[in-house]
Structure formats: C-alpha cells, structure tokens
Design a protein around this motif. Structure first.
Motif, PDB file in Angstrom:
ATOM      1  N   GLU A 775      -2.380 -29.976  14.524  1.00 45.72           N
ATOM      2  CA  GLU A 775      -2.781 -28.695  13.937  1.00 45.72           C
ATOM      3  C   GLU A 775      -4.063 -28.179  14.579  1.00 45.72           C
ATOM      4  O   GLU A 775      -4.234 -26.971  14.769  1.00 45.72           O
ATOM      5  N   HIS A 776      -4.966 -29.092  14.913  1.00 45.01           N
ATOM      6  CA  HIS A 776      -6.196 -28.695  15.591  1.00 45.01           C
ATOM      7  C   HIS A 776      -5.892 -27.992  16.911  1.00 45.01           C
ATOM      8  O   HIS A 776      -6.593 -27.047  17.296  1.00 45.01           O
ATOM      9  N   PHE A 777      -4.843 -28.437  17.594  1.00 45.62           N
ATOM     10  CA  PHE A 777      -4.500 -27.854  18.882  1.00 45.62           C
ATOM     11  C   PHE A 777      -3.436 -26.750  18.768  1.00 45.62           C
ATOM     12  O   PHE A 777      -2.809 -26.389  19.756  1.00 45.62           O
ATOM     13  N   GLY A 778      -3.252 -26.213  17.559  1.00 48.70           N
ATOM     14  CA  GLY A 778      -2.451 -25.010  17.389  1.00 48.70           C
ATOM     15  C   GLY A 778      -0.993 -25.211  17.080  1.00 48.70           C
ATOM     16  O   GLY A 778      -0.232 -24.245  17.056  1.00 48.70           O
ATOM     17  N   LEU A 788       7.380 -36.810  11.361  1.00 50.38           N
ATOM     18  CA  LEU A 788       6.511 -35.659  11.606  1.00 50.38           C
ATOM     19  C   LEU A 788       7.167 -34.762  12.647  1.00 50.38           C
ATOM     20  O   LEU A 788       7.716 -35.251  13.638  1.00 50.38           O
ATOM     21  N   THR A 789       7.132 -33.456  12.425  1.00 53.91           N
ATOM     22  CA  THR A 789       7.568 -32.504  13.444  1.00 53.91           C
ATOM     23  C   THR A 789       6.443 -31.514  13.693  1.00 53.91           C
ATOM     24  O   THR A 789       5.626 -31.234  12.812  1.00 53.91           O
ATOM     25  N   ALA A 790       6.409 -31.005  14.910  1.00 53.92           N
ATOM     26  CA  ALA A 790       5.400 -30.009  15.279  1.00 53.92           C
ATOM     27  C   ALA A 790       6.039 -29.040  16.260  1.00 53.92           C
ATOM     28  O   ALA A 790       6.909 -29.409  17.044  1.00 53.92           O
ATOM     29  N   ARG A 791       5.586 -27.802  16.217  1.00 53.11           N
ATOM     30  CA  ARG A 791       6.184 -26.776  17.071  1.00 53.11           C
ATOM     31  C   ARG A 791       5.132 -25.757  17.469  1.00 53.11           C
ATOM     32  O   ARG A 791       4.219 -25.445  16.715  1.00 53.11           O
ATOM     33  N   MET A 792       5.304 -25.223  18.684  1.00 48.50           N
ATOM     34  CA  MET A 792       4.470 -24.133  19.184  1.00 48.50           C
ATOM     35  C   MET A 792       5.372 -23.186  19.967  1.00 48.50           C
ATOM     36  O   MET A 792       6.181 -23.629  20.785  1.00 48.50           O
ATOM     37  N   ASP A 793       5.255 -21.895  19.704  1.00 52.75           N
ATOM     38  CA  ASP A 793       6.107 -20.903  20.351  1.00 52.75           C
ATOM     39  C   ASP A 793       5.265 -19.841  21.040  1.00 52.75           C
ATOM     40  O   ASP A 793       4.111 -19.583  20.667  1.00 52.75           O
ATOM     41  N   GLN A 794       5.882 -19.210  22.040  1.00 53.35           N
ATOM     42  CA  GLN A 794       5.349 -18.022  22.709  1.00 53.35           C
ATOM     43  C   GLN A 794       3.976 -18.255  23.329  1.00 53.35           C
ATOM     44  O   GLN A 794       3.087 -17.407  23.243  1.00 53.35           O
ATOM     45  N   GLU A 795       3.817 -19.409  23.936  1.00 51.83           N
ATOM     46  CA  GLU A 795       2.627 -19.675  24.736  1.00 51.83           C
ATOM     47  C   GLU A 795       3.051 -19.822  26.192  1.00 51.83           C
ATOM     48  O   GLU A 795       4.173 -20.224  26.500  1.00 51.83           O
ATOM     49  N   SER A 796       2.169 -19.503  27.095  1.00 57.12           N
ATOM     50  CA  SER A 796       2.471 -19.666  28.523  1.00 57.12           C
ATOM     51  C   SER A 796       1.179 -20.009  29.246  1.00 57.12           C
ATOM     52  O   SER A 796       0.099 -20.056  28.649  1.00 57.12           O
ATOM     53  N   PRO A 798      -1.911 -21.808  31.179  1.00 54.14           N
ATOM     54  CA  PRO A 798      -2.678 -23.038  30.967  1.00 54.14           C
ATOM     55  C   PRO A 798      -2.530 -23.617  29.569  1.00 54.14           C
ATOM     56  O   PRO A 798      -2.495 -24.841  29.407  1.00 54.14           O
ATOM     57  N   VAL A 799      -2.447 -22.764  28.543  1.00 51.58           N
ATOM     58  CA  VAL A 799      -2.337 -23.282  27.172  1.00 51.58           C
ATOM     59  C   VAL A 799      -1.053 -24.095  27.020  1.00 51.58           C
ATOM     60  O   VAL A 799      -1.041 -25.182  26.432  1.00 51.58           O
ATOM     61  N   PHE A 800       0.041 -23.585  27.547  1.00 52.78           N
ATOM     62  CA  PHE A 800       1.328 -24.274  27.444  1.00 52.78           C
ATOM     63  C   PHE A 800       1.246 -25.668  28.062  1.00 52.78           C
ATOM     64  O   PHE A 800       1.637 -26.663  27.442  1.00 52.78           O
ATOM     65  N   PHE A 801       0.730 -25.748  29.277  1.00 51.66           N
ATOM     66  CA  PHE A 801       0.682 -27.039  29.962  1.00 51.66           C
ATOM     67  C   PHE A 801      -0.346 -27.972  29.334  1.00 51.66           C
ATOM     68  O   PHE A 801      -0.139 -29.196  29.278  1.00 51.66           O
ATOM     69  N   LEU A 804       1.299 -29.698  26.443  1.00 53.24           N
ATOM     70  CA  LEU A 804       2.156 -30.794  26.872  1.00 53.24           C
ATOM     71  C   LEU A 804       1.327 -32.042  27.185  1.00 53.24           C
ATOM     72  O   LEU A 804       1.746 -33.174  26.895  1.00 53.24           O
ATOM     73  N   LYS A 805       0.145 -31.856  27.775  1.00 54.35           N
ATOM     74  CA  LYS A 805      -0.740 -32.986  28.021  1.00 54.35           C
ATOM     75  C   LYS A 805      -1.161 -33.641  26.699  1.00 54.35           C
ATOM     76  O   LYS A 805      -1.241 -34.873  26.592  1.00 54.35           O
ATOM     77  N   VAL A 806      -1.418 -32.804  25.694  1.00 58.65           N
ATOM     78  CA  VAL A 806      -1.796 -33.335  24.376  1.00 58.65           C
ATOM     79  C   VAL A 806      -0.684 -34.229  23.834  1.00 58.65           C
ATOM     80  O   VAL A 806      -0.934 -35.341  23.347  1.00 58.65           O
ATOM     81  N   LEU A 807       0.566 -33.770  23.936  1.00 58.00           N
ATOM     82  CA  LEU A 807       1.681 -34.571  23.430  1.00 58.00           C
ATOM     83  C   LEU A 807       1.860 -35.845  24.252  1.00 58.00           C
ATOM     84  O   LEU A 807       2.166 -36.915  23.693  1.00 58.00           O
TER      85      LEU A 807
END
Length: 843
Positions: A775-778, A788-796, A798-801, A804-807
């Motif tokens: 949640e801290h990372f959006g 646990l499930t987590a989702r992020m949509d409509q990012e592109s 540097p934020v998108f990549f 992925l590094k966070v995961l």
C-alpha cells in the motif's frame, strides 16, 4: 487449489502408469502448434485485460460514490461480457478441446446481467385521460406526483385549483412505444460523454428533436382535443398551461425543481406540439445531468402531462411553509406581479415576506422589491396564503413548497404543492476572516457553506460549454438551464434571484454554497480570479481564506438508495471480484462458476496448463520451456510466448541465462529478486541470502498437497510486454502478472500470494506487513486469511518498472521477515520500506 498446484497433477494424470501416453506430434508440427497456441494465449491475455479494465472501472465508480450513467454501466458490462466470451473461445483453441459447460454458464450469467440492465418498469396501464377532480395520491403512478398532489390539494375545502385534466403516463408511454423512441434514445444516450458539456448539449438537442418530430397516435390526439373542447365549454379560459408531471418529480430529495418545461398560454391549435415539447424536456441537458446525479433511470421517470386552464394573474408567488433561512417558527412568501415564472427562474425582481407559522400569521420581516411602487401583496392576502400553506402542510404531513396566483378579482388559486426540498445542514457559524473587506457583500443566501475556486462567468450557452471543474460559477440570472454546471462548481453567485428560484433549490439539494441577488457580480468578479465565497456571511473575498474552507455544509449522498446504485451493485455481483483471493478450496469447475470473473479465471488457468503441456510436447523444439540459471536454490523455467528473447538467441539450447532474455518486465522483476539489503548483517551477500532461503524452505516443509520444494518448477511465461510468474518458496506461493502498453492506459500489475497451513503465529503478521508495504508503494490490496492480493493499474514508464522491482524484492525477502518479527510490526514495515527505497534509489 491454485494453478501451480494443479499443473503437476494434470501432467501426472496425462502420464500416470497404466495409461498409454499420447503420442507426441513430430517436432515441426509441435513447434507450429505451440506458435499458434502462444498466439491464442496472447489474444486471451488481451481479452482478459479488457475485461478486467471494464470491471475495475465499474468497481471504482461504486467505491468512489461518483454517479455513473446507465450508458457508462451498459458500455462497461458489454466490454466485460464480450471479452469473457473471447477468453472462452481462445481457451478452447489452446487446450484443443471444446467444453460447452463454460459457454452455458457464461450465457446464463450474461442473460442475468442483461435483465438487470434493462431495469424497465412494466408499461403503465390505465386510463389515457384523467379529470383533475377525480385524482389523488393513489393515482400518482398514472397522473405523476405533481398533478396528484395538486388534485388532492384542490379536494380540501376552501382551497381552489384551476380546472383541468391529465394526459396520463399510460398515454405518454404509448406515444414513446408506438414511435419506438426508447430504443433510439438509448442509442444516443449510450454515446454521450457526460463530462463533455458540448456533447451533452448536442445529444440532448438530437433527442428532443426526435421526440418533437414523432407523430402523436391519432386516438390520443383526438382524445386530447376533445377534452380541451369540453374544458372550454365548461367555462374555462380558452388558453391553458401545459405542465410536466413526472413519476419521479417532486418526491422529497429527488425533486426535479422545474427542470422540465411548462408551456403557458397554449391554444387548441398548438396543444399537441406543446405536449410533445413538454415530453421532450425530459431530455434537456439539465434534466439528463440531474437524473445522473440522483442515480435515476430515464426509462423509470415516466411523465404525465397536466393541462390546466390559465389563471389571469395579478400577482403570483411561492410559499415555503418552513422558512428557508429564517427561524423554524416562520414561513416564507416570495411574490411578484403577473405569473410566477420570473420568480422560479430568477429573472424577476421579487418581494419577500416572512410570517409566523402560527395564527394569526403575523409578518415578522418584509423586503419589498426595489422596483415596487406599492406593495404587490396585501397583508390580508399574505395571511390567507400562510393559512392555506399550513393547512396543506398538516394534510400532507410535511413542509410544502406551494406555487399560487391571485386573479384581478382576488380569487386565490394553488398551482402546485410539493414537498419542500430539505436544505443541507451547515457546520456552524463562520468565523470572521482575516482578509479585510470583501470584494462583494450583500444579496441573499441560497445555500449555506463556503467554496473557493477560480471565477468563471457564464452569460451564454457557448460560454457554459467551457466551464472548468471546481470553478466559482458567476451568472446574471440563476436560470434552470445552468443546472448541468452545478456539478462542476464549488460555489454559485448570481446577480438576481431569490431563495425560491429553482436553481437555488437544486443548489440546496447538492449542498452547493450559493449567493443570489449579488448586484454587478458579473462585472466585479474577473474570470480566472481566485476567490472565496462565504454564502453564510453573504460575502465574496479575494484569494483563499484559510480560516473558511473547513466551514462547509454536510453534502447529501446523491446516490443513496438510488436505482443506479442498486443496478451497479447487482451487476458487480455477477461480474465478480476485481482481485480474487487465493484459496485452499478445490479448483474451479465450470459448474461452480458464479461470476464472469470465475469463468475468466477458470479459462486462464486451463489455458496456462495447455501452454505448459504444449511446451512439453515440443520437447527439444525451438519453443520448448527453457531452464533459467540462477544463484538461488530455485529452479526457474521460461516459456517464450513471442518476443521475449534477444535477437540471435540459440533456440536449440535447453538452458539459458538472464542475458538471453529481452523482456524488460522480467529484468525489472529480476532486479528486485537479486537485491540484498545492505543493512542486514545476516545477509552480507547474495549467497548468504540464498543459504538462508534454502534453510528456511527446507525447515518449514510443505503442505501435503504440494510437491517437494526441490522438485517444484517455477515458471515465467514471457513476451515483450507480458510477464506471468508462478513460484514457490517453502509454504509461500506467489503469482505475478504484468501487462504493459506504451501509454499506460491498459497497463496493470497483479500480485497474489498465500501461505500453506502452519502453526506459526508470525504468519498473519507477515501478511500484514506485506500489505502495508504494498500500500505504501501505491498498490490496492485485499486480504483473506493467509492470502493477499494487490493490484496497480494504468501506470507506465519508470513507476511501472519500479513496482515490478518492489514485487521481485518482496517475493524473495518475504521469508526473511520471519527472523525480524520478534519486535513490533511497525519497525519491521518501516525497515522493509527503507530497504526497498534504497534499492530503487540505487538502481
């Protein structure tokens, strides 16, 4: 049971002892099959992304409480159902079989969704014409609320209403049905961009023209004209007023406040056209936007039409039996010479009397209009009006808003009696600002509250089309046609009008701070200037006044208990959860699918199993799964769905290196996986971290339903802009799915993880920390038990990549949290976030 749980079982069943293994196709044919199925899987992913996006937009609308239109809901449901149907077809192509059960389940669910979306009332049955003297509230479903309440008021002794009749909702429904208007109207409404005012006005004009040009059924036309002639023969005036009386009009908080048309001084020759004009006003821009804000369906807002003999008015006005801005023991009378139209649209100079609610209704406050040479309303007439208003309030059991006229002979006619709109509650007295003298001061308060924004002056419809969001709307007259702008504004200022004008009523419904009768406002307030409107103190200040914005009204929920909210909730129940949680329950079967999301998940898992099996049959062919070397004690396998490998890569090799992979999504994820926090003394290097993972995995063991850690394969399914990972670390099972497009509109990252059974009290704390970090990372997160499930949509970009590094970091280092959970949760969360942020900064 998850996909990765099922894949080994599926493969074992295919090759179990005693069963003849299917003969593999020749290598070239296997390669072609894999290529074709990889293409189908790519199409399945695209359809899945489209379905998830449509579901997410509907879920966001419900969560945010914004008022979606039925066209919005229909369009997103159509996108979801079409894409799920595509998913079923692509799945059948991948698994090389046709299973009718998912299609039957899908058809059943789609039919239920379509039934909900129709949401139409049964056609109103009953008489086509009703005499006003024979109507009361029990016939409101035929006569509409306005005419039903007016007719019942006229049945009270001593209260007079004009003679007239009603063209019932059964008759107007027949008009729409015979001309097939609802089908054509829905087609236009589904294309409206409600946020685009120009499009709203253009489509509104097209619908109204459609209705005005439709022929009145001959029998209805004959009935109308014959009844008009009978009204005239009975001694009524030869001119009539044609008034709307919608089924949903005038019902408490959903009052439409004259957003529909009233045609005055109508003769026999223009009666039919006037009726069609009133019906067309159901689709004015202000009516469409107001229905949207209230969550009402246009098909359910049936409209009847009242035809009333015109009253030759000496003076007319509006009575509020509970004062709008005065003490609770007073009532308000607003009045002007002639008909009341100038009062309700705010264009007439208006007198105002405030009287006691109790007899003898003494006048406690008087405000004559500036252009009044002598009082337009005598004190005795005011007392009679107050007495009639209180009788109507007692009869209907609630405060009333009453329109009335007095003819030259002194006869008083009630023209309308509806429930009074409740003004929002103001949070308290406004403290004196510290900004000195106001730019404007005076006028009257239409609705309490404070709003701050940039001035936008509107004089014409063309200017209205350019009105920005969160503007202070400034107008000459508070006309009902400016109603669509109220949803964009933070405050309203008008040069004319009173608390009785209908734009003020709308403003009170939505809690919009409103100042009226503010002389020269359009001249003295410059476009683009930042101002603060304190409607309660009747002042406009330059700039933002920090001490004021917190003093706002309690705005009502526009969708509370609305048909739109009910429909949205019902279709979402059939579409399914946006982020399904991992579970230890048996796997999905078509006969167990309860939602479209279930079907989509079932097909996705079957398709992935089919891709794995096809890759296995390809054997040493160019498209076979490849072993990916890694320094961690985990076996990785990569399946190239197309475009995942670098140019010139030797596809005959069975083992590959990370440098052979061109997928930027995998490289970002891999970066997070390989990172070791520098501040951890027990993990001084990558091999130390690997050893820790190795030991904890070995010590914890596995749930009986899962294969051994050392035999379990962890898969990447890759293309240039798609990455799907399924992996095990001890009891931890995790999946990551990432899809990227260039603009970010359809990009998404989905993460799911679950822990197998264990008697470890720290397991819940670990899941909680992971959720807080995500949640801290959006990420949006959801949790059920140890899943646990987590989702992020409509990012592109540097934020998108970075996400992925966070995961990648979390799926490897989640196991290391065990050693850190001896203390409070918050330090562990902060430590993890700090380590990830250092990694991102370092990269």
């Amino acid at each position: 049971m998850s996909l990765s749980d099922r894949i080994p079982t599926l493969l074992r069943r295919l090759l179990r002892p005693g069963t003849a293994a299917p003969q593999p196709p020749p290598p070239d044919q296997a390669t072609r099959q894999f290529t074709a199925r990889a293409r189908s899987f790519r199409d399945l992913r695209a359809a899945r992304a489209g379905a998830l996006k449509a579901m997410a937009e509907l879920e966001t609308a419900r969560r945010d409480g914004r008022p979606p239109s039925m066209s919005f809901i229909r369009a997103r449901c159509t996108l979801a159902t079409v894409n799920v149907f595509k998913i079923i077809r692509h799945c059948n192509q991948i698994v090389d079989a046709h299973n009718d059960e998912p299609e039957r389940t899908f058809s059943r669910l789609r039919q239920r969704i379509e039934t909900i979306l129709e949401a139409r009332r049964e056609p109103v049955a009953g008489k086509k014409l009703l005499d006003l003297v024979r109507i009361d509230r029990t016939l409101a479903n035929l006569s509409g609320e306005k005419m039903a309440h007016l007719a019942e008021a006229g049945a009270i002794g001593g209260i007079r209403i004009p003679p007239g009749f009603v063209l019932s909702a059964a008759a107007t429904g027949l008009f729409f049905q015979r001309n097939q208007l609802y089908h054509q109207i829905n087609h236009i409404l589904q294309q409206i961009e409600i946020a685009d005012l120009e499009d709203l006005y253009r489509k509104s004009a097209a619908i109204q023209e459609l209705i005005r040009n439709a022929p009145m059924p001959p029998k209805l036309e004959t009935l109308l004209l014959d009844r008009f002639d009978r009204l005239i023969d009975a001694g009524a005036a030869c001119r009539v007023a044609v008034r709307s009386s919608a089924i949903a009009e005038g019902i408490g908080p959903t009052a439409f406040a004259e957003l529909y048309r009233t045609e005055l001084d109508v003769g026999r020759d223009s009666l039919i056209d006037a009726c069609k004009t009133v019906l067309a006003s159901k689709y004015t821009p202000q009516a469409i936007s107001h229905r949207l804000a209230k969550g009402l369906l246009h098909e359910q807002c049936e409209m009847a039409i009242g035809v009333l003999a015109m009253v030759e008015a000496r003076v007319s006005g509006v009575c509020h039996t509970r004062s709008i801005g005065g003490p609770n023991d007073t009532l308000d009378l607003f009045y002007a010479p002639g008909v009341a139209k100038g009062i309700v649209d705010g264009t007439r100079s208006t007198g105002h009397l405030r009287l006691e609610r109790q007899p003898p209704h003494r006048i406690v406050e008087r405000q004559e209009a500036g252009d009044a040479i002598e009082p337009w309303l005598a004190d005795t007439e005011a007392a009679v009006l107050a007495e009639i208003g209180m009788r109507l309030e007692r009869h209907f059991g609630a405060p009333r808003e009453i329109e009335w006229s007095i003819d030259p002979a002194g006869a008083l006619f009630v023209l309308q009696s509806r429930p009074a709109a409740t003004a929002p509650t103001f949070a308290g007295p406004t403290p004196p600002p510290e900004a000195g003298r106001p730019l404007l001061h005076g006028g009257v308060t239409g609705c309490d509250g404070v709003g701050c924004g940039e001035v936008f002056v509107v004089r014409t419809v063309q200017e209205a089309l350019r009105c920005p969001r969160r503007a202070v709307l400034v107008v000459r007259h508070p006309l009902p046609e400016w109603a669509p702008l109220l949803h964009r504004a933070v405050a309203l200022v008008a040069e004319t009008g009173s608390e009785a004008c209908h734009l003020a009523i709308l403003a009170r419904e939505f809690g919009l701070p409103t100042l009226l009768s503010m002389n020269r406002a359009t001249e003295l307030l410059a476009n683009g200037a930042l101002v603060t409107v304190d409607a309660s103190a009747r002042a406009v200040y330059q700039g933002r006044i920090d001490s004021l914005p917190s003093q706002t009204v309690d705005r009502p929920d526009p969708l509370e208990s609305s048909p739109i909210r009910r429909i949205l909730a019902e279709v979402l129940d059939l579409l399914g959860p946006l982020m399904p949680l991992a579970s230890s329950s048996p796997g999905l079967r078509a006969d167990r699918c309860q939602t479209l999301h279930d079907i989509m998940q079932l097909c996705h898992e079957q398709a992935m199993a089919g891709i794995f099996e096809c890759s296995r049959r390809a054997g040493s062919g160019q498209e076979a799964a490849k072993r990916l070397h890694d320094t961690l004690p985990i076996r990785w396998w990569v399946v190239d769905l197309g475009g995942a490998m670098i140019p010139g890569y030797d596809r005959s090799r069975s083992d590959i290196e990370i440098t052979d992979i061109a997928s930027p999504l995998l490289h970002a994820f891999w970066t997070g996986m390989q990172h070791v926090p520098r501040q951890k003394p027990a993990a001084s290097g990558l091999r130390a971290a690997a050893a820790a993972l190795f030991r904890t995995a070995r010590r914890d063991g596995l749930a009986p339903i899962r294969a051994s850690f050392f035999r379990q394969k962890n898969y990447f399914l890759l293309s240039q802009k798609y990455c799907n990972l399924s992996m095990y670390f001890g009891r931890l099972f995790a999946t990551v799915e990432a899809m990227l497009d260039d603009r970010g509109r359809d990009s998404s990252i989905a993460f799911r993880c679950a822990y197998g059974p264990a008697d470890d009290s720290r397991q819940s704390r670990r899941i909680e920390i992971l959720a807080e970090v995500l949640e801290h990372f959006g990420f949006r997160t959801a949790r059920a038990g140890e899943a646990l499930t987590a989702r992020m949509d409509q990012e592109s970009g540097p934020v998108f990549f970075d996400r992925l590094k966070v995961l990648g970091y979390l799926v490897v280092h989640a196991r290391q949290l065990d050693a850190e959970l001896a203390g409070p949760i918050r330090p562990d969360r902060d430590t993890c976030i700090q380590a990830i942020e250092e990694m991102l900064h370092h990269e």
